[in-house]
Design a protein around this motif. Sequence first.
Motif, PDB file in Angstrom:
ATOM      1  N   PHE A   1     -14.341  -4.971 -17.644  1.00  0.00           N
ATOM      2  CA  PHE A   1     -15.464  -5.560 -16.909  1.00  0.00           C
ATOM      3  C   PHE A   1     -15.306  -5.459 -15.395  1.00  0.00           C
ATOM      4  CE2 PHE A   1     -14.886  -7.761 -20.964  1.00  0.00           C
ATOM      5  CZ  PHE A   1     -16.102  -7.459 -21.571  1.00  0.00           C
ATOM      6  N   CYS A   2     -14.493  -4.495 -14.950  1.00  0.00           N
ATOM      7  CA  CYS A   2     -14.182  -4.358 -13.530  1.00  0.00           C
ATOM      8  C   CYS A   2     -13.865  -2.898 -13.251  1.00  0.00           C
ATOM      9  CB  CYS A   2     -12.991  -5.254 -13.193  1.00  0.00           C
ATOM     10  SG  CYS A   2     -12.460  -5.238 -11.483  1.00  0.00           S
ATOM     11  N   ASN A   3     -14.275  -2.388 -12.111  1.00  0.00           N
ATOM     12  CA  ASN A   3     -13.995  -0.998 -11.750  1.00  0.00           C
ATOM     13  C   ASN A   3     -12.514  -0.788 -11.464  1.00  0.00           C
ATOM     14  OD1 ASN A   3     -16.683   0.255 -11.704  1.00  0.00           O
ATOM     15  ND2 ASN A   3     -17.107  -1.248 -10.103  1.00  0.00           N
ATOM     16  N   ASN A   4     -11.983   0.338 -11.943  1.00  0.00           N
ATOM     17  CA  ASN A   4     -10.561   0.625 -11.814  1.00  0.00           C
ATOM     18  C   ASN A   4     -10.174   0.970 -10.376  1.00  0.00           C
ATOM     19  OD1 ASN A   4     -10.457   0.387 -14.572  1.00  0.00           O
ATOM     20  ND2 ASN A   4     -10.274   2.586 -14.967  1.00  0.00           N
ATOM     21  N   LEU A   5      -9.010   0.466  -9.957  1.00  0.00           N
ATOM     22  CA  LEU A   5      -8.353   0.965  -8.761  1.00  0.00           C
ATOM     23  C   LEU A   5      -7.570   2.189  -9.195  1.00  0.00           C
ATOM     24  CD1 LEU A   5      -7.426   0.670  -5.762  1.00  0.00           C
ATOM     25  CD2 LEU A   5      -5.452  -0.596  -6.661  1.00  0.00           C
TER      26      LEU A   5
ATOM     27  N   ALA B   1       0.486   4.292  -4.508  1.00  0.00           N
ATOM     28  CA  ALA B   1       1.723   4.757  -5.120  1.00  0.00           C
ATOM     29  C   ALA B   1       2.073   3.942  -6.360  1.00  0.00           C
ATOM     30  CB  ALA B   1       2.864   4.672  -4.114  1.00  0.00           C
ATOM     31  N   PHE B   2       1.662   2.671  -6.376  1.00  0.00           N
ATOM     32  CA  PHE B   2       1.962   1.796  -7.516  1.00  0.00           C
ATOM     33  C   PHE B   2       0.830   0.812  -7.729  1.00  0.00           C
ATOM     34  CE2 PHE B   2       3.548  -2.254  -9.177  1.00  0.00           C
ATOM     35  CZ  PHE B   2       4.099  -1.838 -10.374  1.00  0.00           C
ATOM     36  N   ARG B   3       0.345   0.763  -8.960  1.00  0.00           N
ATOM     37  CA  ARG B   3      -0.652  -0.209  -9.395  1.00  0.00           C
ATOM     38  C   ARG B   3      -0.017  -1.035 -10.502  1.00  0.00           C
ATOM     39  NH1 ARG B   3      -5.084   2.901 -12.114  1.00  0.00           N
ATOM     40  NH2 ARG B   3      -3.493   2.889 -13.741  1.00  0.00           N
ATOM     41  N   ASP B   4      -0.075  -2.329 -10.381  1.00  0.00           N
ATOM     42  CA  ASP B   4       0.653  -3.235 -11.271  1.00  0.00           C
ATOM     43  C   ASP B   4      -0.080  -3.426 -12.608  1.00  0.00           C
ATOM     44  OD1 ASP B   4       2.389  -5.116 -12.290  1.00  0.00           O
ATOM     45  OD2 ASP B   4       1.811  -6.714 -10.895  1.00  0.00           O
ATOM     46  N   ASP B   5      -0.060  -2.380 -13.441  1.00  0.00           N
ATOM     47  CA  ASP B   5      -0.754  -2.442 -14.726  1.00  0.00           C
ATOM     48  C   ASP B   5      -0.199  -3.532 -15.639  1.00  0.00           C
ATOM     49  OD1 ASP B   5      -2.115  -0.310 -13.706  1.00  0.00           O
ATOM     50  OD2 ASP B   5      -1.455   1.138 -15.207  1.00  0.00           O
TER      51      ASP B   5
ATOM     52  N   CYS C   1      -9.773  -3.452 -10.516  1.00  0.00           N
ATOM     53  CA  CYS C   1      -8.840  -3.940 -11.532  1.00  0.00           C
ATOM     54  C   CYS C   1      -7.997  -2.810 -12.108  1.00  0.00           C
ATOM     55  CB  CYS C   1      -9.618  -4.619 -12.660  1.00  0.00           C
ATOM     56  SG  CYS C   1     -10.538  -6.089 -12.149  1.00  0.00           S
ATOM     57  N   ASN C   2      -7.160  -3.174 -13.096  1.00  0.00           N
ATOM     58  CA  ASN C   2      -6.395  -2.218 -13.863  1.00  0.00           C
ATOM     59  C   ASN C   2      -7.287  -1.595 -14.940  1.00  0.00           C
ATOM     60  OD1 ASN C   2      -3.982  -2.758 -12.463  1.00  0.00           O
ATOM     61  ND2 ASN C   2      -3.552  -4.529 -13.760  1.00  0.00           N
ATOM     62  N   PRO C   3      -6.902  -0.430 -15.465  1.00  0.00           N
ATOM     63  CA  PRO C   3      -7.725   0.227 -16.479  1.00  0.00           C
ATOM     64  C   PRO C   3      -7.958  -0.603 -17.738  1.00  0.00           C
ATOM     65  CG  PRO C   3      -6.153   1.773 -15.560  1.00  0.00           C
ATOM     66  CD  PRO C   3      -5.791   0.418 -15.012  1.00  0.00           C
TER      67      PRO C   3
END
Length: 298
Positions: free
Chosen positions: A242-246, A266-270, A236-238
């Motif tokens: 309740f989920c480990n971060n990508l 390169a891009f994570r859709d926070d 998941c996102n930071p």
Amino acid sequence: MAQRNERKVRKLLSWAAVAAVGVAAVAHATNYSLWINGRNGSGQIANYADFSYWGPSGVNAGVNKKSVNWDGYHHVSDQNYLIRNALDCYCTGTNWCYVAVHSAGNLQIGYALSLYGGTTRYIKNATPGGDGTCGNSGGTQTGWNIKWVDVAGGAAGGSELADAGDWAISEPLVSDLKTATARALYDHSSTRATWFNMYAGANGALYSFVLPGQDDEAIAYHSSGGVSGSSGASFCNPSDWFCNNLTLGTAKTENGKAKWGYHSVAFRDDGQAYNHYTNGNWAGIVSKVRADMETNAK
């Protein structure tokens, strides 16, 4: 900041490699931007000018853009020759390619590089005939000249929608898209030292009950983030406690899972703003890749 600097270093190394070919050769070189579609491909096969899968063809999507159309229906192994035809045409000799892919197009370029990127290729003249193949211009080389691969909503790790039968199970491609099958289809870290820049979308509430962690309505972060392993997991996102971060870049995920070799986020859709779909207008997570190709594929 560190992730952006990492990408800049990789690009400088790529450009340095091109310069090493020699001044005379570079003077005659041409760069191309290849776009490889995903499932339900709608472009005419062997027509490198047909961008109907993506959106209006007049949009800037990188230097000398070409649409590498395959049917998005049959097995990756059955359609991969079309990708190899395009790579032979535009990415051999003194010519170099930037490659952008969407969804199952991630499987196609990964399959080509892993299984055929170490093979002898005829150097081609970049002038395709009606069947999408190009004539020989003399000589051979090993593999292809690829600067990097930009991946939008990459399906190389498979999708739980294929596992659960949410897509028509009669499609041969859907069997390839099952998570265990996709991850075993080829060695995902065998990219021939070509960097895969992963763009992961997170606007995917519709199928949240099927897809683990953050997703773009079709692909979960474990796949679009290039996380290694024989099966998918929840990332998941930071902002999600309740989920480990990508993680961004090449760093391991919060729970210590490594990314495939030469894969970098390169891009994570926070902001959870981008879904999986182009909508016939270069939309969704593809829009982020298109912008990068416009800026950097020169």
